[in-house]
Design a protein around this motif. Structure first.
Motif, short mmCIF file in Angstrom:
data_model
loop_
_atom_site.label_atom_id
_atom_site.label_comp_id
_atom_site.label_asym_id
_atom_site.label_seq_id
_atom_site.Cartn_x
_atom_site.Cartn_y
_atom_site.Cartn_z
N GLU A 183 -13.76 37.80 61.11
CA GLU A 183 -12.90 39.03 61.78
C GLU A 183 -13.83 39.14 63.14
OE1 GLU A 183 -11.01 43.49 61.50
OE2 GLU A 183 -11.73 42.35 59.65
N PRO A 184 -13.88 38.27 64.02
CA PRO A 184 -14.75 38.64 65.10
C PRO A 184 -14.56 39.72 65.97
CG PRO A 184 -13.20 36.74 65.64
CD PRO A 184 -13.03 36.99 64.08
N HIS A 185 -15.85 40.52 66.27
CA HIS A 185 -15.35 41.44 67.35
C HIS A 185 -16.35 41.30 68.50
CE1 HIS A 185 -13.40 44.09 64.39
NE2 HIS A 185 -14.14 43.57 63.41
N ILE A 186 -16.02 41.80 69.60
CA ILE A 186 -16.66 41.55 70.84
C ILE A 186 -16.49 42.76 71.65
CG2 ILE A 186 -16.73 40.33 73.23
CD1 ILE A 186 -15.31 38.13 71.99
N VAL A 187 -17.60 43.52 71.82
CA VAL A 187 -17.48 44.82 72.29
C VAL A 187 -18.40 44.92 73.81
CG1 VAL A 187 -17.61 47.29 71.92
CG2 VAL A 187 -17.15 46.00 70.13
N VAL A 188 -17.95 45.29 74.62
CA VAL A 188 -18.68 45.34 76.08
C VAL A 188 -18.96 46.85 76.52
CG1 VAL A 188 -18.38 45.03 78.56
CG2 VAL A 188 -17.05 43.52 77.10
N ASN A 189 -20.08 47.11 76.76
CA ASN A 189 -20.50 48.67 76.73
C ASN A 189 -20.16 49.24 75.68
OD1 ASN A 189 -21.39 47.78 79.42
ND2 ASN A 189 -19.62 48.60 80.43
N PRO A 190 -20.75 49.08 74.61
CA PRO A 190 -20.69 49.96 73.42
C PRO A 190 -21.28 51.09 73.37
CG PRO A 190 -22.10 47.95 72.86
CD PRO A 190 -21.58 47.70 74.15
N VAL A 191 -20.81 52.25 72.67
CA VAL A 191 -21.50 53.43 72.59
C VAL A 191 -20.99 53.99 71.22
CG1 VAL A 191 -21.58 55.81 73.86
CG2 VAL A 191 -21.22 54.00 75.13
N ILE A 192 -22.01 54.53 70.58
CA ILE A 192 -21.81 55.12 69.48
C ILE A 192 -21.42 56.61 69.66
CG2 ILE A 192 -23.01 56.05 67.04
CD1 ILE A 192 -24.20 52.92 67.20
N THR A 193 -20.29 56.96 69.32
CA THR A 193 -19.96 58.41 69.76
C THR A 193 -19.78 59.47 68.67
OG1 THR A 193 -17.75 57.62 69.51
CG2 THR A 193 -18.46 57.93 71.85
N ALA A 194 -20.09 59.00 67.21
CA ALA A 194 -20.39 59.66 66.32
C ALA A 194 -20.77 59.19 65.33
CB ALA A 194 -18.87 60.25 65.92
N SER A 195 -21.50 59.81 64.41
CA SER A 195 -22.21 59.23 62.95
C SER A 195 -22.16 60.35 61.97
CB SER A 195 -23.56 58.54 63.27
OG SER A 195 -24.46 59.50 63.91
N GLU A 196 -22.44 59.90 60.77
CA GLU A 196 -22.20 60.75 59.59
C GLU A 196 -22.81 59.90 58.50
OE1 GLU A 196 -18.11 62.45 59.07
OE2 GLU A 196 -18.35 61.72 57.19
N GLY A 197 -23.43 60.91 57.46
CA GLY A 197 -24.25 60.42 56.48
C GLY A 197 -25.62 59.54 56.81
N GLU A 198 -26.12 59.17 55.67
CA GLU A 198 -27.12 58.40 55.62
C GLU A 198 -27.24 57.42 54.50
OE1 GLU A 198 -30.80 61.47 56.53
OE2 GLU A 198 -31.25 60.48 54.86
N ASP A 199 -27.84 56.12 54.81
CA ASP A 199 -27.86 55.19 54.12
C ASP A 199 -29.07 54.10 54.32
OD1 ASP A 199 -26.60 53.45 52.15
OD2 ASP A 199 -25.76 52.01 53.75
N ILE A 200 -29.64 53.79 53.11
CA ILE A 200 -30.81 52.80 53.01
C ILE A 200 -30.53 51.82 52.55
CG2 ILE A 200 -33.29 52.54 52.52
CD1 ILE A 200 -33.52 55.67 52.34
N GLN A 201 -30.72 50.58 53.55
CA GLN A 201 -30.30 49.05 52.96
C GLN A 201 -31.09 48.17 53.64
OE1 GLN A 201 -28.13 48.24 50.66
NE2 GLN A 201 -27.14 50.49 50.50
N GLU A 202 -31.43 47.00 52.90
CA GLU A 202 -32.25 45.98 53.56
C GLU A 202 -31.63 45.31 54.66
OE1 GLU A 202 -33.75 42.22 51.26
OE2 GLU A 202 -35.23 43.88 51.06
N GLU A 203 -32.14 44.98 55.89
CA GLU A 203 -31.64 44.31 57.11
C GLU A 203 -32.81 43.18 57.50
OE1 GLU A 203 -31.07 46.77 60.76
OE2 GLU A 203 -30.30 47.86 59.22
N GLY A 204 -31.83 42.18 58.27
CA GLY A 204 -32.88 41.27 58.77
C GLY A 204 -32.50 41.31 60.25
N CYS A 205 -33.11 40.18 61.20
CA CYS A 205 -32.78 40.32 62.52
C CYS A 205 -33.08 38.87 62.72
CB CYS A 205 -33.79 41.06 63.13
SG CYS A 205 -33.46 41.05 64.80
N LEU A 206 -32.18 38.28 63.64
CA LEU A 206 -32.38 36.72 63.82
C LEU A 206 -33.40 36.55 65.05
CD1 LEU A 206 -28.67 35.97 64.32
CD2 LEU A 206 -29.97 35.10 62.74
N SER A 207 -33.78 37.47 65.60
CA SER A 207 -35.15 37.56 66.54
C SER A 207 -36.41 37.86 65.78
CB SER A 207 -34.72 38.63 67.58
OG SER A 207 -33.81 38.21 68.44
#
Ligand code: K1U
Ligand code: ZN
Length: 167
Positions: free
Chosen positions: A71-95
């Motif tokens: 389910e590919p998503h492409i977003v130009v000029n993305p802005v996070i306009t609201a956020s809620e809650g807290e979550d701690i999870q492991e992540e990685g980075c291709l860089s």
């Protein structure tokens, strides 16, 4: 479309704030599609334009493809306009290949931006999808996941990263 080279830490493009996309033309469409192809090949579940050396506000993501439901998503000029809650999870980075760490982020976000036709889009996301979106928007602001932790933890992880590079 093309497979692009993924820039690795400490490449300066990764710590630079990216510029807004002014015109969504053929070049942006080709870049976005090449970014998706590069992300699928890596493999990864997200990618931001600075990671392929372009300091512009463009992200792609797909958390379904690893389980056979792309389910590919492409977003130009993305802005996070609201956020809620807290979550701690492991992540990685291709860089920052080879290092993984738990990161505290919002559990749910609302994302606004534009699709490749220039139409405004709004998305509600939670869990892993919200995490990937926050990680990719951070890339546009020149921030890596190791910048979201204490200096001590960050230095420890970066030491491990450079040690792995020497092997
Ligand atoms: O932006 C990036 O560096 C891509 C990164 C996105 C991300 C992953 C996890 C949490 C937040 C953001 C990756 O895709 S790392 C690779 C990865 O997570 C993965 C790879 C194959 C299968 C499943 C996950
Ligand atoms: Zn990343």
């Amino acid at each position: 479309m093309a497979i692009l080279q993924i820039r690795k830490y400490p490449d300066r493009v990764l710590s630079t704030k990216a510029s807004e996309v002014e015109d969504i033309g053929g070049e942006i469409v080709d870049l976005a599609n090449s970014m998706l192809e590069t992300m699928y090949k890596a493999p990864g579940i997200g990618l931001a334009a600075p990671q392929v050396g372009r300091s512009i506000r463009l992200i792609v993501f797909d958390i379904g493809h690893t389980e056979g439901e792309p389910e590919p998503h492409i977003v130009v000029n993305p802005v996070i306009t609201a956020s809620e809650g807290e979550d701690i999870q492991e992540e990685g980075c291709l860089s920052l290949p080879g290092i993984y760490a738990s990161v505290k982020r919002a559990y749910a976000v609302e994302l606004k931006g534009y699709d490749l036709e220039g139409r405004e889009i709004t998305m509600q996301a939670e869990g892993l999808l919200a995490r990937v979106i926050q990680h990719e928007v951070d890339h546009l602001d020149g921030k890596l996941f190791v910048d979201r932790m204490s200096k001590v933890r960050r230095n420890l992880l970066l030491k491990r990263y450079f040690r792995n590079l020497e092997k």
